[in-house]
Design a protein around this motif. Structure first.
Motif, PDB file in Angstrom:
ATOM      1  N   VAL A 127       0.872  -1.167   0.000  1.00  0.00           N
ATOM      2  CA  VAL A 127       0.000   0.000   0.000  1.00  0.00           C
ATOM      3  C   VAL A 127       0.912   1.220   0.000  1.00  0.00           C
ATOM      4  CG1 VAL A 127      -1.834   1.235   1.202  1.00  0.00           C
ATOM      5  CG2 VAL A 127      -1.711  -1.261   1.361  1.00  0.00           C
ATOM      6  N   GLY A 128       0.781   2.061  -1.016  1.00  0.00           N
ATOM      7  CA  GLY A 128       1.651   3.228  -1.123  1.00  0.00           C
ATOM      8  C   GLY A 128       0.874   4.507  -1.347  1.00  0.00           C
ATOM      9  N   PRO A 129       1.585   5.625  -1.409  1.00  0.00           N
ATOM     10  CA  PRO A 129       0.958   6.943  -1.531  1.00  0.00           C
ATOM     11  C   PRO A 129       0.107   7.146  -2.787  1.00  0.00           C
ATOM     12  CG  PRO A 129       3.255   7.166  -0.900  1.00  0.00           C
ATOM     13  CD  PRO A 129       3.035   5.732  -1.246  1.00  0.00           C
ATOM     14  N   GLU A 130       0.240   6.282  -3.793  1.00  0.00           N
ATOM     15  CA  GLU A 130      -0.584   6.405  -5.004  1.00  0.00           C
ATOM     16  C   GLU A 130      -1.547   5.230  -5.160  1.00  0.00           C
ATOM     17  OE1 GLU A 130      -0.837   9.047  -7.022  1.00  0.00           O
ATOM     18  OE2 GLU A 130       0.552  10.046  -5.670  1.00  0.00           O
ATOM     19  N   SER A 131      -1.706   4.452  -4.111  1.00  0.00           N
ATOM     20  CA  SER A 131      -2.553   3.256  -4.182  1.00  0.00           C
ATOM     21  C   SER A 131      -4.036   3.576  -4.063  1.00  0.00           C
ATOM     22  CB  SER A 131      -2.199   2.283  -3.047  1.00  0.00           C
ATOM     23  OG  SER A 131      -0.901   1.793  -3.167  1.00  0.00           O
ATOM     24  N   MET A 132      -4.824   2.675  -4.633  1.00  0.00           N
ATOM     25  CA  MET A 132      -6.260   2.661  -4.404  1.00  0.00           C
ATOM     26  C   MET A 132      -6.516   1.413  -3.570  1.00  0.00           C
ATOM     27  SD  MET A 132      -9.511   3.071  -6.978  1.00  0.00           S
ATOM     28  CE  MET A 132      -8.996   1.812  -8.107  1.00  0.00           C
ATOM     29  N   LEU A 133      -7.279   1.553  -2.495  1.00  0.00           N
ATOM     30  CA  LEU A 133      -7.526   0.463  -1.561  1.00  0.00           C
ATOM     31  C   LEU A 133      -9.018   0.211  -1.431  1.00  0.00           C
ATOM     32  CD1 LEU A 133      -6.652  -1.483   0.826  1.00  0.00           C
ATOM     33  CD2 LEU A 133      -6.956   0.521   2.311  1.00  0.00           C
TER      34      LEU A 133
ATOM     35  N   ARG B 239     -15.477  -0.008   1.697  1.00  0.00           N
ATOM     36  CA  ARG B 239     -15.050   1.328   1.273  1.00  0.00           C
ATOM     37  C   ARG B 239     -13.936   1.210   0.239  1.00  0.00           C
ATOM     38  NH1 ARG B 239     -19.035   2.127   3.425  1.00  0.00           N
ATOM     39  NH2 ARG B 239     -19.564   3.505   5.131  1.00  0.00           N
ATOM     40  N   THR B 240     -13.885   2.179  -0.645  1.00  0.00           N
ATOM     41  CA  THR B 240     -12.789   2.308  -1.601  1.00  0.00           C
ATOM     42  C   THR B 240     -12.202   3.694  -1.408  1.00  0.00           C
ATOM     43  OG1 THR B 240     -13.938   0.872  -3.168  1.00  0.00           O
ATOM     44  CG2 THR B 240     -12.141   2.214  -4.037  1.00  0.00           C
ATOM     45  N   VAL B 241     -10.902   3.756  -1.191  1.00  0.00           N
ATOM     46  CA  VAL B 241     -10.222   5.038  -0.994  1.00  0.00           C
ATOM     47  C   VAL B 241      -8.986   5.095  -1.886  1.00  0.00           C
ATOM     48  CG1 VAL B 241     -11.050   5.393   1.369  1.00  0.00           C
ATOM     49  CG2 VAL B 241      -8.925   4.148   0.994  1.00  0.00           C
ATOM     50  N   HIS B 242      -8.592   6.304  -2.222  1.00  0.00           N
ATOM     51  CA  HIS B 242      -7.388   6.516  -3.032  1.00  0.00           C
ATOM     52  C   HIS B 242      -6.488   7.454  -2.250  1.00  0.00           C
ATOM     53  CE1 HIS B 242      -4.764   7.096  -6.405  1.00  0.00           C
ATOM     54  NE2 HIS B 242      -5.506   6.284  -7.150  1.00  0.00           N
ATOM     55  N   PHE B 243      -5.206   7.150  -2.214  1.00  0.00           N
ATOM     56  CA  PHE B 243      -4.276   7.934  -1.418  1.00  0.00           C
ATOM     57  C   PHE B 243      -3.540   9.001  -2.225  1.00  0.00           C
ATOM     58  CE2 PHE B 243      -4.484   3.722   0.691  1.00  0.00           C
ATOM     59  CZ  PHE B 243      -5.239   4.153   1.774  1.00  0.00           C
ATOM     60  N   GLY B 244      -3.726   8.998  -3.520  1.00  0.00           N
ATOM     61  CA  GLY B 244      -3.059   9.985  -4.367  1.00  0.00           C
ATOM     62  C   GLY B 244      -4.049  10.611  -5.316  1.00  0.00           C
ATOM     63  N   THR B 245      -3.663  10.701  -6.569  1.00  0.00           N
ATOM     64  CA  THR B 245      -4.526  11.249  -7.606  1.00  0.00           C
ATOM     65  C   THR B 245      -4.977  10.103  -8.502  1.00  0.00           C
ATOM     66  OG1 THR B 245      -3.301  13.323  -7.560  1.00  0.00           O
ATOM     67  CG2 THR B 245      -4.694  12.911  -9.486  1.00  0.00           C
ATOM     68  N   PRO B 246      -6.271   9.805  -8.528  1.00  0.00           N
ATOM     69  CA  PRO B 246      -6.754   8.706  -9.374  1.00  0.00           C
ATOM     70  C   PRO B 246      -6.499   8.989 -10.854  1.00  0.00           C
ATOM     71  CG  PRO B 246      -8.477   9.467  -7.875  1.00  0.00           C
ATOM     72  CD  PRO B 246      -7.351  10.453  -7.791  1.00  0.00           C
ATOM     73  N   THR B 247      -6.263   7.918 -11.590  1.00  0.00           N
ATOM     74  CA  THR B 247      -6.110   8.053 -13.039  1.00  0.00           C
ATOM     75  C   THR B 247      -7.483   8.321 -13.657  1.00  0.00           C
ATOM     76  OG1 THR B 247      -6.502   5.712 -13.494  1.00  0.00           O
ATOM     77  CG2 THR B 247      -4.209   6.367 -13.015  1.00  0.00           C
ATOM     78  N   GLU B 248      -7.487   8.734 -14.902  1.00  0.00           N
ATOM     79  CA  GLU B 248      -8.751   8.957 -15.615  1.00  0.00           C
ATOM     80  C   GLU B 248      -9.560   7.670 -15.669  1.00  0.00           C
ATOM     81  OE1 GLU B 248     -11.809  10.870 -17.135  1.00  0.00           O
ATOM     82  OE2 GLU B 248      -9.975  11.901 -16.538  1.00  0.00           O
ATOM     83  N   HIS B 249      -8.905   6.535 -15.924  1.00  0.00           N
ATOM     84  CA  HIS B 249      -9.588   5.237 -15.972  1.00  0.00           C
ATOM     85  C   HIS B 249     -10.207   4.900 -14.622  1.00  0.00           C
ATOM     86  CE1 HIS B 249     -10.561   1.106 -16.956  1.00  0.00           C
ATOM     87  NE2 HIS B 249      -9.869   0.714 -15.885  1.00  0.00           N
ATOM     88  N   GLN B 250      -9.487   5.128 -13.528  1.00  0.00           N
ATOM     89  CA  GLN B 250     -10.025   4.849 -12.189  1.00  0.00           C
ATOM     90  C   GLN B 250     -11.241   5.723 -11.899  1.00  0.00           C
ATOM     91  OE1 GLN B 250      -6.392   5.576 -10.010  1.00  0.00           O
ATOM     92  NE2 GLN B 250      -6.017   3.377  -9.718  1.00  0.00           N
ATOM     93  N   ARG B 251     -11.160   7.005 -12.260  1.00  0.00           N
ATOM     94  CA  ARG B 251     -12.300   7.902 -12.029  1.00  0.00           C
ATOM     95  C   ARG B 251     -13.510   7.456 -12.841  1.00  0.00           C
ATOM     96  NH1 ARG B 251      -8.274  12.044 -11.944  1.00  0.00           N
ATOM     97  NH2 ARG B 251      -8.631  12.490 -14.126  1.00  0.00           N
ATOM     98  N   ASP B 252     -13.274   7.076 -14.098  1.00  0.00           N
ATOM     99  CA  ASP B 252     -14.378   6.647 -14.961  1.00  0.00           C
ATOM    100  C   ASP B 252     -15.021   5.365 -14.425  1.00  0.00           C
ATOM    101  OD1 ASP B 252     -16.001   6.831 -17.427  1.00  0.00           O
ATOM    102  OD2 ASP B 252     -14.918   4.989 -17.957  1.00  0.00           O
ATOM    103  N   ALA B 253     -14.205   4.381 -14.055  1.00  0.00           N
ATOM    104  CA  ALA B 253     -14.749   3.114 -13.544  1.00  0.00           C
ATOM    105  C   ALA B 253     -15.511   3.345 -12.244  1.00  0.00           C
ATOM    106  CB  ALA B 253     -13.627   2.098 -13.338  1.00  0.00           C
TER     107      ALA B 253
END
Length: 192
Positions: free
Chosen positions: A116-122, A139-153
């Motif tokens: 689990v790192g600073p750019e991970s999605m958990l 719950r789903t959380v993101h620790f950095g900036t989500p990619t466009e694909h992650q935001r879309d999904a």
């Protein structure tokens, strides 16, 4: 074979005032443990992003290796501090990035558990048994900036949930029959 609904199902589903209050109370305590966990893990991610300081002290109990298993140990400990805690209601599901796409994924070996790192999605799916009720939280959380694909999904999954929440369906409609409503926004772009 005769398949019939047990006569005990309906009475068990109808909660009395004491059971309802217990369910509310245990969710408040469990929610407090989850909030503490999220504050801790976000602090860990800020520290890992800038260990030289940057205004963030090293969080208490931060493990040297933060993986799908080690982080859930912290949540387990926070829950155990809650009044009326008995045990987990089921084994934790903690899944990082692509592992979250695997239904009921379970990391069982620390050395093979995803970091689990600073750019991970958990994604975490977890619950606890208290003397006055049981919780089940996903719950789903993101620790950095989500990619466009992650935001879309993520948005498409939310659209599916909204579709399920807003549909009026007749009695005896099964979950299997409603599944298409949840999956439609994903299917529209070739995802599942």
């Amino acid at each position: 074979t005769v398949e019939k609904l047990s006569p005990a199902c309906i009475p068990k589903a109808c909660k009395n005032a004491t059971e309802l209050q217990g369910m509310r109370s245990c969710h408040v305590r469990d929610g407090a443990a989850i909030c503490e966990f999220l504050a801790w893990i976000y602090a860990c991610m800020h520290y890992r992003r800038d260990p030289a300081g940057g205004g963030h002290d090293k969080p208490e109990d931060m493990p040297d290796v933060m993986n799908e298993i080690s982080i859930m140990a912290k949540l387990d400990a926070l829950r155990a501090q809650q009044e009326l805690f008995v045990q987990l209601s089921f084994p934790n599901i903690s899944a990082v990035d692509a592992n979250a796409a695997i239904i009921h994924y379970h990391a069982s070996e620390p050395e093979r558990s995803a970091l689990v790192g600073p750019e991970s999605m958990l994604l975490f799916d977890t619950g606890a048994q208290y003397l006055d009720g049981t919780t089940d939280v996903t719950r789903t959380v993101h620790f950095g900036t989500p990619t466009e694909h992650q935001r879309d999904a993520y948005t498409r999954v939310l659209q599916g949930h909204i579709a399920l929440d807003s549909i009026v369906f007749p009695p005896a409609t099964t979950g299997f029959m409603l599944d298409i409503l949840a999956r439609r926004p994903l299917w529209q772009v070739g995802l599942d």
